[in-house]
Design a protein around this motif. Sequence first.
Motif, short mmCIF file in Angstrom:
data_model
loop_
_atom_site.label_atom_id
_atom_site.label_comp_id
_atom_site.label_asym_id
_atom_site.label_seq_id
_atom_site.Cartn_x
_atom_site.Cartn_y
_atom_site.Cartn_z
N ARG A 145 0.45 10.13 3.28
CA ARG A 145 -0.34 9.47 4.35
C ARG A 145 0.64 9.11 5.54
NH1 ARG A 145 -5.08 6.97 1.79
NH2 ARG A 145 -4.99 7.38 -0.71
N HIS A 146 0.03 9.33 6.73
CA HIS A 146 0.81 8.84 7.83
C HIS A 146 0.67 7.61 8.07
CE1 HIS A 146 2.04 12.98 9.11
NE2 HIS A 146 0.78 13.60 8.77
N GLN A 147 1.84 6.91 8.70
CA GLN A 147 1.63 5.46 9.00
C GLN A 147 0.70 5.40 10.00
OE1 GLN A 147 4.87 2.99 9.22
NE2 GLN A 147 5.65 3.96 7.07
N LYS A 148 -0.33 4.45 10.16
CA LYS A 148 -1.34 4.47 11.23
C LYS A 148 -0.95 3.27 12.19
CE LYS A 148 -4.93 5.57 7.72
NZ LYS A 148 -5.90 5.20 6.78
N PRO A 149 -1.29 3.25 13.22
CA PRO A 149 -1.33 2.22 14.12
C PRO A 149 -1.91 0.79 13.54
CG PRO A 149 -2.24 4.26 15.33
CD PRO A 149 -1.92 4.35 13.97
N GLY A 150 -1.56 -0.25 13.79
CA GLY A 150 -2.37 -1.13 12.97
C GLY A 150 -1.34 -2.10 12.22
N GLY A 151 -0.16 -1.65 11.84
CA GLY A 151 0.65 -2.08 10.93
C GLY A 151 0.48 -2.27 9.40
N ILE A 152 0.71 -3.21 8.90
CA ILE A 152 0.57 -3.33 7.33
C ILE A 152 -0.85 -3.29 6.96
CG2 ILE A 152 0.91 -5.12 5.42
CD1 ILE A 152 3.69 -5.79 6.88
N PRO A 153 -1.78 -4.07 7.58
CA PRO A 153 -3.07 -4.07 7.13
C PRO A 153 -3.73 -2.65 6.98
CG PRO A 153 -2.90 -5.85 8.54
CD PRO A 153 -1.56 -4.95 8.63
N GLY B 51 4.31 3.54 -4.05
CA GLY B 51 4.21 3.95 -2.32
C GLY B 51 5.40 3.45 -1.76
N ASN B 52 5.77 4.35 -0.61
CA ASN B 52 6.96 4.05 0.30
C ASN B 52 6.54 3.70 1.63
OD1 ASN B 52 9.55 4.85 -1.32
ND2 ASN B 52 8.15 6.48 -2.00
N ARG B 53 7.07 2.65 1.95
CA ARG B 53 6.63 2.17 3.41
C ARG B 53 8.04 2.14 4.09
NH1 ARG B 53 3.79 0.23 7.18
NH2 ARG B 53 4.50 -1.47 8.60
N GLY B 54 7.99 3.09 4.92
CA GLY B 54 9.29 3.43 5.86
C GLY B 54 9.81 4.83 5.58
N ASN C 226 -2.03 0.39 6.95
CA ASN C 226 -1.28 1.17 5.95
C ASN C 226 -1.44 0.90 4.32
OD1 ASN C 226 0.09 3.37 7.72
ND2 ASN C 226 0.57 1.27 8.79
N PHE C 227 -1.92 -0.19 4.29
CA PHE C 227 -2.13 -0.51 2.67
C PHE C 227 -3.57 -0.67 2.29
CE2 PHE C 227 2.23 -1.13 3.41
CZ PHE C 227 2.84 -0.61 2.30
N ARG C 228 -4.48 -0.31 3.15
CA ARG C 228 -6.11 -0.46 2.86
C ARG C 228 -6.26 0.43 1.58
NH1 ARG C 228 -7.74 -0.36 7.69
NH2 ARG C 228 -7.51 -2.40 7.83
N PHE C 229 -5.58 1.63 1.51
CA PHE C 229 -5.74 2.57 0.33
C PHE C 229 -5.65 1.67 -1.27
CE2 PHE C 229 -1.29 2.88 0.63
CZ PHE C 229 -0.70 3.21 -0.67
N LEU C 230 -4.61 0.76 -1.20
CA LEU C 230 -4.26 -0.12 -2.19
C LEU C 230 -5.74 -0.94 -2.59
CD1 LEU C 230 -0.81 -0.96 -2.60
CD2 LEU C 230 -2.04 0.41 -4.00
N GLU C 231 -6.02 -1.59 -1.47
CA GLU C 231 -7.26 -2.61 -1.43
C GLU C 231 -8.44 -1.80 -2.21
OE1 GLU C 231 -8.38 -4.62 2.04
OE2 GLU C 231 -6.23 -3.86 2.69
#
Length: 161
Positions: A32-40, A146-149, A42-47
């Motif tokens: 998944r490409h990192q989306k504009p909007g930061g953490i919220p 998941g890997n952020r960064g 980019n982690f919506r998929f876990l929610e």
Amino acid sequence: MLIFSISVHLPLSLHPRKLTQIFRTNLAITVRHQKPGGIPANFRFLEEIFAQNGTSGNGSGSGSGSGSSRGGTIVYVPTTKGVEKVAAHLTSVLPSTIKVVSYHGKQDVEMRRRAHVAFLTGEAAVVVATIAFGMGIDKPDIRRIGNRGRRKLNLGVAAYW
């Protein structure tokens, strides 16, 4: 490529090599490409995963879901500050039955030990950690990583297997 890189640095010429495919029917990678909007953003998929499958949050599969939310989730973050931010975000948006713990080198030994034990025993379903956490994890029911960064080493997709 990875085997060549290793063999250049280690004397492996005396050892037989068995090359196999990295494709495994029981494993999947989603990029998944990192989306504009930061953490919220980019982690919506876990929610969504936890909301759709109704897990109890203990990480051991005792929920009533279809199975994809069962098991543990590790989210790797490159910095200790990032670990704290992502863990705080996930704690605030995931159901209260899903325990999120953090793990990084700036925490005291006891705090790291508690997070480690909570994740291994299934008390915590999600651990947000720096890459050092993965060394020596022996947990058979990890279902998501998941890997952020960016990864520091450019080893390609094979590095995630």
